[in-house]
Design a protein around this motif. Structure first.
Motif, PDB file in Angstrom:
ATOM      1  N   UNK A 168       0.851  -1.290  -0.128  1.00 15.22           N
ATOM      2  CA  UNK A 168      -0.006  -0.067  -0.004  1.00 15.22           C
ATOM      3  C   UNK A 168       0.815   1.449  -0.071  1.00 15.22           C
ATOM      4  N   UNK A 169       2.071   1.141  -0.188  1.00 14.81           N
ATOM      5  CA  UNK A 169       3.064   2.255  -0.100  1.00 14.81           C
ATOM      6  C   UNK A 169       3.557   2.550  -1.590  1.00 14.81           C
ATOM      7  N   UNK A 170       3.307   4.004  -2.192  1.00  9.27           N
ATOM      8  CA  UNK A 170       3.745   4.086  -3.353  1.00  9.27           C
ATOM      9  C   UNK A 170       5.202   3.741  -3.577  1.00  9.27           C
ATOM     10  N   UNK A 171       5.778   2.991  -4.257  1.00  7.69           N
ATOM     11  CA  UNK A 171       7.274   3.021  -4.893  1.00  7.69           C
ATOM     12  C   UNK A 171       7.536   3.868  -5.883  1.00  7.69           C
ATOM     13  N   UNK A 172       6.847   4.223  -6.829  1.00  5.44           N
ATOM     14  CA  UNK A 172       6.990   5.100  -7.999  1.00  5.44           C
ATOM     15  C   UNK A 172       6.601   4.823  -9.018  1.00  5.44           C
ATOM     16  N   UNK A 173       7.065   5.341 -10.320  1.00  8.31           N
ATOM     17  CA  UNK A 173       6.581   4.992 -11.724  1.00  8.31           C
ATOM     18  C   UNK A 173       7.597   4.413 -12.560  1.00  8.31           C
ATOM     19  N   UNK A 174       7.671   4.589 -13.666  1.00  6.85           N
ATOM     20  CA  UNK A 174       8.568   3.943 -14.537  1.00  6.85           C
ATOM     21  C   UNK A 174       9.880   4.125 -14.258  1.00  6.85           C
ATOM     22  N   UNK A 175      10.538   5.381 -14.126  1.00 12.63           N
ATOM     23  CA  UNK A 175      11.821   5.629 -13.930  1.00 12.63           C
ATOM     24  C   UNK A 175      12.599   5.006 -12.750  1.00 12.63           C
ATOM     25  N   UNK A 176      11.509   5.231 -11.849  1.00  8.69           N
ATOM     26  CA  UNK A 176      12.078   4.613 -10.374  1.00  8.69           C
ATOM     27  C   UNK A 176      12.227   2.880 -10.526  1.00  8.69           C
ATOM     28  N   UNK A 177      11.408   2.481 -10.980  1.00  8.52           N
ATOM     29  CA  UNK A 177      11.416   0.853 -11.141  1.00  8.52           C
ATOM     30  C   UNK A 177      12.372   0.578 -11.934  1.00  8.52           C
ATOM     31  N   UNK A 178      12.828   1.339 -12.984  1.00 11.95           N
ATOM     32  CA  UNK A 178      13.883   0.965 -14.001  1.00 11.95           C
ATOM     33  C   UNK A 178      15.081   1.112 -13.234  1.00 11.95           C
ATOM     34  N   UNK A 179      15.195   2.298 -12.600  1.00 17.72           N
ATOM     35  CA  UNK A 179      16.405   2.400 -11.696  1.00 17.72           C
ATOM     36  C   UNK A 179      16.662   1.229 -10.575  1.00 17.72           C
ATOM     37  N   UNK A 180      15.566   1.130 -10.073  1.00 23.03           N
ATOM     38  CA  UNK A 180      15.632  -0.197  -8.873  1.00 23.03           C
ATOM     39  C   UNK A 180      16.169  -1.568  -9.538  1.00 23.03           C
ATOM     40  N   UNK A 181      15.419  -1.520 -10.786  1.00 22.16           N
ATOM     41  CA  UNK A 181      15.857  -2.880 -11.370  1.00 22.16           C
ATOM     42  C   UNK A 181      17.368  -3.105 -11.958  1.00 22.16           C
ATOM     43  N   UNK A 182      17.583  -1.941 -12.595  1.00 16.24           N
ATOM     44  CA  UNK A 182      19.110  -1.761 -13.007  1.00 16.24           C
ATOM     45  C   UNK A 182      20.009  -1.831 -11.766  1.00 16.24           C
ATOM     46  N   UNK A 183      19.619  -1.305 -10.591  1.00 11.75           N
ATOM     47  CA  UNK A 183      20.578  -1.371  -9.516  1.00 11.75           C
ATOM     48  C   UNK A 183      20.357  -3.013  -8.718  1.00 11.75           C
ATOM     49  N   UNK A 184      19.532  -3.674  -9.234  1.00 16.24           N
ATOM     50  CA  UNK A 184      19.689  -5.047  -8.609  1.00 16.24           C
ATOM     51  C   UNK A 184      18.768  -4.870  -7.421  1.00 16.24           C
ATOM     52  N   UNK A 185      18.039  -3.836  -7.157  1.00 11.89           N
ATOM     53  CA  UNK A 185      17.164  -3.673  -5.923  1.00 11.89           C
ATOM     54  C   UNK A 185      15.538  -3.943  -6.173  1.00 11.89           C
ATOM     55  N   UNK A 186      15.105  -3.872  -7.173  1.00  8.98           N
ATOM     56  CA  UNK A 186      13.758  -4.198  -7.451  1.00  8.98           C
ATOM     57  C   UNK A 186      12.959  -5.521  -6.524  1.00  8.98           C
ATOM     58  N   UNK A 187      13.591  -6.422  -6.831  1.00 10.37           N
ATOM     59  CA  UNK A 187      13.244  -7.852  -5.957  1.00 10.37           C
ATOM     60  C   UNK A 187      13.175  -7.197  -4.553  1.00 10.37           C
ATOM     61  N   UNK A 188      14.344  -7.020  -4.025  1.00  9.80           N
ATOM     62  CA  UNK A 188      14.609  -6.873  -2.420  1.00  9.80           C
ATOM     63  C   UNK A 188      13.651  -5.818  -2.075  1.00  9.80           C
ATOM     64  N   UNK A 189      13.231  -4.803  -2.942  1.00  7.61           N
ATOM     65  CA  UNK A 189      12.570  -3.665  -2.443  1.00  7.61           C
ATOM     66  C   UNK A 189      10.890  -4.125  -2.276  1.00  7.61           C
TER      67      UNK A 189
END
Length: 192
Positions: A168-189
Motif C-alpha cells: 500500500x505504499x507508492x514505490x514510484x513510476x517507470x523511471x524509479x522501477x527501472x532504476x531499482x531493477x538496473x541497480x539489482x534492488x527491485x526484488x528486494x524492495x
C-alpha cells in the motif's frame, strides 16, 4: 438473505462456510435460512430460482448466485459495488475505493492496459521488469475507469502512469522501477 446448509455459526458444508466468511469479511449484515430444516423450502427455492444447489445468496430479493459466483464477485470488487448500489453498505468514497484497490495485492501495478496487453511502453516495461524478477503482482487497467485514473493521481500525488505500490505504499513510476531493477534492488524492495 443467505439460504444455506446450517447456520452462519455452524455451517454444514464448505460452500456455505465460504459464503458466510465472505459476507463477514465484507462486513455485510445478513439473515440466513437453514434449508436443511425445511424440505419444502429447499426444493421450492430450487424451482423458484432455477438454481439447483446451495448456498444461494439474495440481495433485495434478487438471486446473486452460489459460492463460486460470490467468491468471484468478491475478488473482482463486484460484490462490494453491488452491495453499495443496492444500499446494503454505505456508499464507498473514491478514497476508500482507491485504498481497497491498492491493498488488493502486496505488489500492485496501476497501468495502461494489462500485463498481457499493455497499452503504453512505460507500462509494458514495468510489467516486464516485475515478471523478469519473478514477482507476483496485481494490476489495474486505469484506462477502464476514469474515476480511478484521475483519483489515483490526486491520492498518490503522482501525476503519471504506471504507478507501482508495495504493501500500500507508492514505490514510484517507470523511471524509479527501472532504476531499482538496473541497480539489482527491485526484488528486494518488493520483498521486505
Amino acid at each position: 438473505m443467505l439460504f444455506m446448509k446450517g447456520k452462519p455459526d455452524e455451517p454444514k458444508c464448505g460452500f456455505s462456510r465460504k459464503v458466510v466468511e465472505i459476507l463477514q469479511q465484507e462486513n455485510v449484515p445478513f439473515e440466513s435460512f437453514d434449508i436443511l430444516t425445511d424440505e419444502e423450502v429447499r426444493q421450492g427455492l430450487k424451482v423458484y430460482s432455477n438454481w439447483s444447489s446451495y448456498p444461494q445468496l439474495y440481495i433485495k430479493g434478487e438471486l446473486i448466485g452460489g459460492s463460486d459466483i460470490v467468491l468471484e464477485m468478491q475478488k473482482s470488487g463486484e460484490l462490494r459495488k453491488n452491495l453499495h448500489e443496492k444500499g446494503i453498505l454505505p456508499a464507498e468514497t473514491v478514497q476508500d475505493r482507491l485504498k481497497n484497490l491498492i491493498a488488493s495485492s502486496p505488489v500492485m501495478l496501476f497501468m495502461k492496459g494489462t500485463p498481457d496487453a499493455p497499452r503504453c511502453g512505460f507500462s509494458s516495461r514495468v510489467a516486464d521488469a516485475l515478471r523478469q524478477e519473478g514477482l507476483n503482482f496485481g494490476s489495474f487497467d486505469i484506462l477502464t475507469d476514469e474515476e480511478v485514473r484521475q483519483g489515483l493521481k490526486v491520492y498518490s500525488n503522482w501525476p503519471t502512469y504506471p504507478q507501482l505500490y508495495y504493501k500500500s505504499e507508492l514505490i514510484g513510476g517507470h523511471d524509479i522501477v527501472m532504476e531499482l531493477r538496473n541497480n539489482g534492488e527491485l526484488k528486494s524492495t518488493l520483498s521486505e
